[in-house]
Design an enzyme around this catalytic site. Structure first.
Site, PDB file in Angstrom:
ATOM      1  N   CYS A 179      12.706 -18.080 -19.250  1.00 37.41           N
ATOM      2  CA  CYS A 179      12.248 -18.370 -17.892  1.00 37.41           C
ATOM      3  C   CYS A 179      13.296 -19.203 -17.141  1.00 37.41           C
ATOM      4  O   CYS A 179      13.735 -20.232 -17.654  1.00 37.41           O
ATOM      5  CB  CYS A 179      10.925 -19.121 -17.979  1.00 37.41           C
ATOM      6  N   GLU A 231     -10.473   8.240  14.552  1.00 35.67           N
ATOM      7  CA  GLU A 231     -10.742   6.799  14.561  1.00 35.67           C
ATOM      8  C   GLU A 231      -9.518   6.083  14.021  1.00 35.67           C
ATOM      9  O   GLU A 231      -8.786   6.641  13.218  1.00 35.67           O
ATOM     10  CB  GLU A 231     -11.910   6.482  13.609  1.00 35.67           C
ATOM     11  N   CYS A 266      11.578 -22.887 -16.745  1.00 34.13           N
ATOM     12  CA  CYS A 266      11.269 -23.816 -17.844  1.00 34.13           C
ATOM     13  C   CYS A 266      11.945 -23.457 -19.162  1.00 34.13           C
ATOM     14  O   CYS A 266      11.887 -24.226 -20.112  1.00 34.13           O
ATOM     15  CB  CYS A 266       9.761 -23.895 -18.063  1.00 34.13           C
ATOM     16  N   LYS A 299      -1.548   8.776   8.107  1.00 33.96           N
ATOM     17  CA  LYS A 299      -0.966   7.428   8.081  1.00 33.96           C
ATOM     18  C   LYS A 299       0.181   7.266   9.074  1.00 33.96           C
ATOM     19  O   LYS A 299       0.836   8.236   9.458  1.00 33.96           O
ATOM     20  CB  LYS A 299      -0.427   7.137   6.672  1.00 33.96           C
ATOM     21  N   ASP A 309       0.819  -1.205   0.000  1.00 29.27           N
ATOM     22  CA  ASP A 309       0.000   0.000   0.000  1.00 29.27           C
ATOM     23  C   ASP A 309       0.853   1.256   0.000  1.00 29.27           C
ATOM     24  O   ASP A 309       0.559   2.228  -0.678  1.00 29.27           O
ATOM     25  CB  ASP A 309      -0.843   0.041   1.278  1.00 29.27           C
ATOM     26  N   CYS A 342       5.144 -24.483 -17.765  1.00 28.23           N
ATOM     27  CA  CYS A 342       6.196 -24.085 -16.829  1.00 28.23           C
ATOM     28  C   CYS A 342       5.884 -24.664 -15.453  1.00 28.23           C
ATOM     29  O   CYS A 342       4.821 -24.417 -14.903  1.00 28.23           O
ATOM     30  CB  CYS A 342       6.282 -22.562 -16.738  1.00 28.23           C
ATOM     31  N   CYS A 394       6.461 -15.402 -17.896  1.00 27.35           N
ATOM     32  CA  CYS A 394       6.803 -16.611 -18.630  1.00 27.35           C
ATOM     33  C   CYS A 394       5.524 -17.097 -19.289  1.00 27.35           C
ATOM     34  O   CYS A 394       4.506 -17.249 -18.631  1.00 27.35           O
ATOM     35  CB  CYS A 394       7.333 -17.670 -17.663  1.00 27.35           C
ATOM     36  N   TYR A 451     -18.383   3.170  10.339  1.00 24.78           N
ATOM     37  CA  TYR A 451     -17.777   4.473  10.630  1.00 24.78           C
ATOM     38  C   TYR A 451     -18.279   5.621   9.777  1.00 24.78           C
ATOM     39  O   TYR A 451     -17.771   6.730   9.871  1.00 24.78           O
ATOM     40  CB  TYR A 451     -16.257   4.390  10.527  1.00 24.78           C
ATOM     41  N   LYS A 461      -7.581   3.970  11.440  1.00 19.39           N
ATOM     42  CA  LYS A 461      -7.842   3.682  10.019  1.00 19.39           C
ATOM     43  C   LYS A 461      -7.645   2.187   9.827  1.00 19.39           C
ATOM     44  O   LYS A 461      -6.537   1.670   9.910  1.00 19.39           O
ATOM     45  CB  LYS A 461      -6.905   4.454   9.108  1.00 19.39           C
ATOM     46  N   ASP A 507      -7.448  -1.400   8.092  1.00 17.39           N
ATOM     47  CA  ASP A 507      -6.933  -1.835   6.802  1.00 17.39           C
ATOM     48  C   ASP A 507      -7.716  -3.059   6.358  1.00 17.39           C
ATOM     49  O   ASP A 507      -7.310  -4.190   6.551  1.00 17.39           O
ATOM     50  CB  ASP A 507      -5.447  -2.159   6.942  1.00 17.39           C
TER      51      ASP A 507
HETATM   52  S1  IVH Z   1     -14.267   7.266   6.312  1.00 16.45           S
HETATM   53  C1  IVH Z   1     -15.519  10.102   3.213  1.00 16.45           C
HETATM   54  N1  IVH Z   1     -13.194   6.025   8.352  1.00 16.45           N
HETATM   55  O1  IVH Z   1     -10.124   4.237   4.096  1.00 16.45           O
HETATM   56  C2  IVH Z   1     -14.919   9.204   4.187  1.00 16.45           C
HETATM   57  N2  IVH Z   1     -12.591   5.317   6.163  1.00 16.45           N
HETATM   58  O2  IVH Z   1      -9.190   6.057   1.905  1.00 16.45           O
HETATM   59  C3  IVH Z   1     -15.035   7.801   3.813  1.00 16.45           C
HETATM   60  N3  IVH Z   1     -11.051   3.432   6.126  1.00 16.45           N
HETATM   61  O3  IVH Z   1     -12.498   3.548   1.627  1.00 16.45           O
HETATM   62  C4  IVH Z   1     -14.236   6.884   4.595  1.00 16.45           C
HETATM   63  N4  IVH Z   1     -10.885   3.186   8.289  1.00 16.45           N
HETATM   64  O4  IVH Z   1     -11.891   1.714   3.273  1.00 16.45           O
HETATM   65  C5  IVH Z   1     -13.265   6.115   7.012  1.00 16.45           C
HETATM   66  N5  IVH Z   1     -12.361   4.993  10.247  1.00 16.45           N
HETATM   67  C6  IVH Z   1     -12.425   5.081   8.914  1.00 16.45           C
HETATM   68  C7  IVH Z   1     -11.711   4.221   8.071  1.00 16.45           C
HETATM   69  C8  IVH Z   1     -11.818   4.381   6.691  1.00 16.45           C
HETATM   70  C9  IVH Z   1     -10.509   2.735   7.118  1.00 16.45           C
HETATM   71  C10 IVH Z   1     -10.808   3.177   4.699  1.00 16.45           C
HETATM   72  C11 IVH Z   1     -12.040   2.963   3.888  1.00 16.45           C
HETATM   73  C12 IVH Z   1     -12.031   4.012   2.833  1.00 16.45           C
HETATM   74  C13 IVH Z   1     -10.581   4.372   2.791  1.00 16.45           C
HETATM   75  C14 IVH Z   1     -10.444   5.805   2.351  1.00 16.45           C
END
Ligand code: IVH
Length: 673
Positions: free
Chosen positions: A416, A118, A419, A322, A36, A439, A434, A234, A120, A122
């Site tokens: 390759c 909140e 193979c 992040k 990511d 293979c 390949c 969320y 974030k 994954d």
């Molecule tokens: S809010 C307009 N809250 O992050 C706001 N997103 O890059 C919409 N995600 O597609 C998203 N934790 O998959 C929000 N606490 C959180 C989140 C969150 C993860 C992800 C979600 C979203 C992506 C946005």
């Protein structure tokens, strides 16, 4: 002669191709090739260049949308309000900049803004739609506008209520209630799942997010049910009729009606409090049972959110702040080409083992040759590596100060390493592949694919058996399946006579597949189930397809230059021709496709350009249903060019050639029999 493209334009082109490619790997195939963090870097660089060069903007740039198109196997769902993505902040300073933009945007330059923060998560963003408190539809984000209908699968998640609890007096939910959240795969369960899969010889998931995506996008919801998915809510969808004036109230409402919200969420007054929360989460993330890759800060008041609004793909009132990935430096002892199970050849750096992000790392992916060249990584270099939640770490860059001059460049081999078949470069994607059908590196996968439900549908060829067949040398390519005898099979470990006979029967029973399934079964790069159908419909027999030139392939509407090239290259490989011949000799005869009956537009060729009021694909289908043919490029033999809004260069070309152009209304008239 056209002026040579500036180096910026070239870099933008290349970034767009890369981002598109990785988008597809991630969203459509659930099999990303890069982390990511690396993806973010590419995406941000593209945004940066496009912002600095508005003259190079393009409506088809991947920055103009929020994800990849949904795969074709699920029904689609249109979100009533687009599911957005978030802009990122990578440092305290970038977060402070965001806060300043918010304050300026609200005309309150000195106030401490009321934020909700909140973790974030994954995982995978999902929208739930409740009607009269009942869960009706659950869908993935897809491209933000249209996602996939995964209702049956989401219903297997225990923390998702099928019916919402009644709210206390005075509070009610609207008739239709839309809520969004993240489906995650708990970390411990993820490790267990991968351990089990490895034991069974199945491919492991790269990280919990891929496991979540892979589990949710199962066509068989019983498989989803066997996975311990969880969902935190969320965000709202359409807010009409929702009795909340702030995000915090909204979260409370969710909690009250039985939806799971993240208990770590909290309110913060001003930027410094948010930064403090970020620091705390950096400390805590390792002890949580789900992957968190940062925090999300949202302006709490809905009226302020509305006032701030959106920029193309993201809200101005929220940001993903992040975590920094964990880095270390070490030496590249060697660079080796490695052939993956789909045939992709990737350069892998063998590292002097180093401890980073909680584990000892001795390999890192260099992804592809473009990356090796761009970063100029050589054997003997000291490099910085990074782990960002993923299992496979990657090389961030070379520490050039440490170069001695004795470092050696790595070159991708032409053939390759496993193979010896040709290794071809995928156009635009920077990946080498390949293309040998036999293979060994991808044999198990190609046999499994050949025998799968959507291809030749041979029952009983499970992963274990396929592994045995390969290890025992009985099967070296898919054609060998047809030479297997009951005796050979019965001689394998733990194989009863009866099962051996069943398999021989199943193999024999698969000799007349539909042409589409047969083409799909070959595993031609870029050719999946849908493309296989298109090709079968168009070419009618495998012999005709096998002999089609790139030009003829390109005449098919859905076939782009890269696909045409891959198909041609596939049939040009001697070994593949040999396998096809042997299949024929064993009596495998795909059924011939009857060409479609003609309609009133039969014999006419169409090109579509620009935006129509309906998806272009739908228009194309209607034209085809009437017997017309759609091609992707304008030429003298084009009969009609249908022009929507913001048409591209195709219109210019059509005008130059003096072709008939139609607007949408004109096309409608023509479609009437
Ligand atoms: S809010 C307009 N809250 O992050 C706001 N997103 O890059 C919409 N995600 O597609 C998203 N934790 O998959 C929000 N606490 C959180 C989140 C969150 C993860 C992800 C979600 C979203 C992506 C946005």
């Amino acid at each position: 002669m056209p002026a040579k493209k500036s180096s910026v334009a070239q870099e933008i082109d290349q970034l767009r191709r890369q981002v598109d490619h990785h988008n597809r790997r991630y969203h459509v195939h659930d099999a990303p090739e890069i982390s990511d963090a690396e993806y973010d870097r590419l995406f941000r660089r593209l945004v940066e260049l496009e912002d600095a060069h508005p003259e190079l903007a393009s409506p088809t740039s991947p920055t103009q949308r929020v994800g990849a198109p949904p795969a074709e196997k699920f029904e689609t769902v249109r979100h009533s309000i687009a599911m957005l993505s978030l802009n990122n902040a990578m440092s305290e300073d970038e977060f402070r900049d965001f806060d300043e933009r918010v304050r300026r945007g609200l005309n309150r330059p000195t106030d401490a803004i009321d934020y909700v923060v909140e973790p974030k998560l994954d995982g995978l963003a999902i929208e739930l739609v409740y009607e009269q408190a009942r869960l009706m539809v659950a869908s993935t984000r897809g491209d933000g506008v249209v996602g996939e209908n995964v209702t049956a699968n989401v219903k297997t998640i225990h923390s998702v209520p099928l019916e919402l609890r009644a709210l206390p007096r005075g509070l009610a939910l609207p008739e239709r209630f839309e809520v969004r959240g993240e489906v995650i795969f708990p970390k411990k369960a993820f490790e267990q799942l991968n351990a089990d899969r490895a034991k069974r010889g199945e491919p492991v998931f790269a990280n919990p997010r891929n496991a979540a995506a892979g589990s949710l996008r199962q066509l068989d919801s019983r498989i989803t049910a066997s996975r311990p998915l969880d969902m935190f809510c969320y965000a709202p969808g359409d807010l009409t009729g929702v009795a909340a004036k702030t995000h915090w109230e909204f979260l409370e409402l969710l909690h009250a009606c039985g939806l799971k919200t993240n208990p770590l969420s909290r309110r913060c007054a001003g930027a410094e409090a948010v930064i403090e929360f970020h620091r705390e989460m950096v400390e805590r993330r390792m002890s949580l049972d789900y992957d968190v890759d940062g925090i999300v800060a949202k302006v709490n008041r809905f009226d302020q959110q509305r006032q701030l609004g959106l920029v193309s793909r993201s809200p101005r009132w929220a940001i993903a702040y992040k975590f920094k990935a964990q880095q270390a430096t070490t030496r590249v002892n060697n660079i080796l080409p490695s052939v993956g199970r789909t045939g992709t050849v990737t350069p892998i750096a063998e590292l002097e083992p180093v401890f980073v992000g909680g584990v000892t790392v001795s390999n890192a992916s260099l992804h592809n040759m473009d990356e090796v060249e761009r970063k100029d990584v050589r054997i003997g270099d000291t490099v910085t590596i990074e782990r960002a939640g993923d299992v496979i770490p990657y090389v961030v860059g070379v520490v050039f100060d440490k170069r001695s001059g004795k470092e050696r460049k790595f070159h991708m081999p032409d053939s390759c390493p496993v193979c010896g078949s040709k290794v071809v470069r995928e156009e635009g994607a920077a990946a080498y592949r390949c293309i040998g059908m036999s293979c060994p590196a991808k044999l198990r996968e190609s046999i499994r694919h050949f025998a799968s439900k959507h291809a030749l549908d041979i029952d009983g060829l499970g992963d274990k058996l396929v592994t045995h067949l390969i290890d025992s040398g009985l099967v070296r390519n898919v054609a060998d399946l047809y030479s297997l005898t009951k005796e050979q099979l019965a001689g394998l470990e733990r194989m009863a006579d009866k099962s051996a006979q069943n398999i021989v029967d199943a193999v024999a029973g698969s000799k007349q597949p539909t042409l589409a399934r047969f083409i799909n079964g070959l595993g031609i790069p870029q050719v999946g189930e849908h493309m296989a159908e298109v090709l079968a419909e168009r070419f009618g027999t495998i012999d005709v397809l096998e002999n089609a030139s790139e030009e003829q392939l390109l005449e098919v509407r859905e076939v782009g230059p890269q696909t045409a090239h891959e198909i041609r290259a596939f049939f040009d490989v001697k070994e593949n021709q040999r396998v096809l011949r042997r299949l024929r000799d064993f009596g495998v005869r795909p059924r011939v496709v009857q060409r479609r009956k003609s309609g009133h537009l039969s014999g006419k060729t169409f090109v579509l350009t620009g935006t129509l009021s309906i998806p272009r694909d739908q228009m194309a289908k209607e034209i085809e249903a009437a017997g017309g043919k759609i091609t992707s490029s304008v030429s003298k033999s084009t009969d009609y060019v249908i022009v929507g809004e913001d048409p591209g260069s195709k219109l210019d070309k059509a005008t130059k050639l003096g072709l008939t152009t139609l607007d949408e209304a004109g096309a409608r008239r023509l479609l009437q029999p």
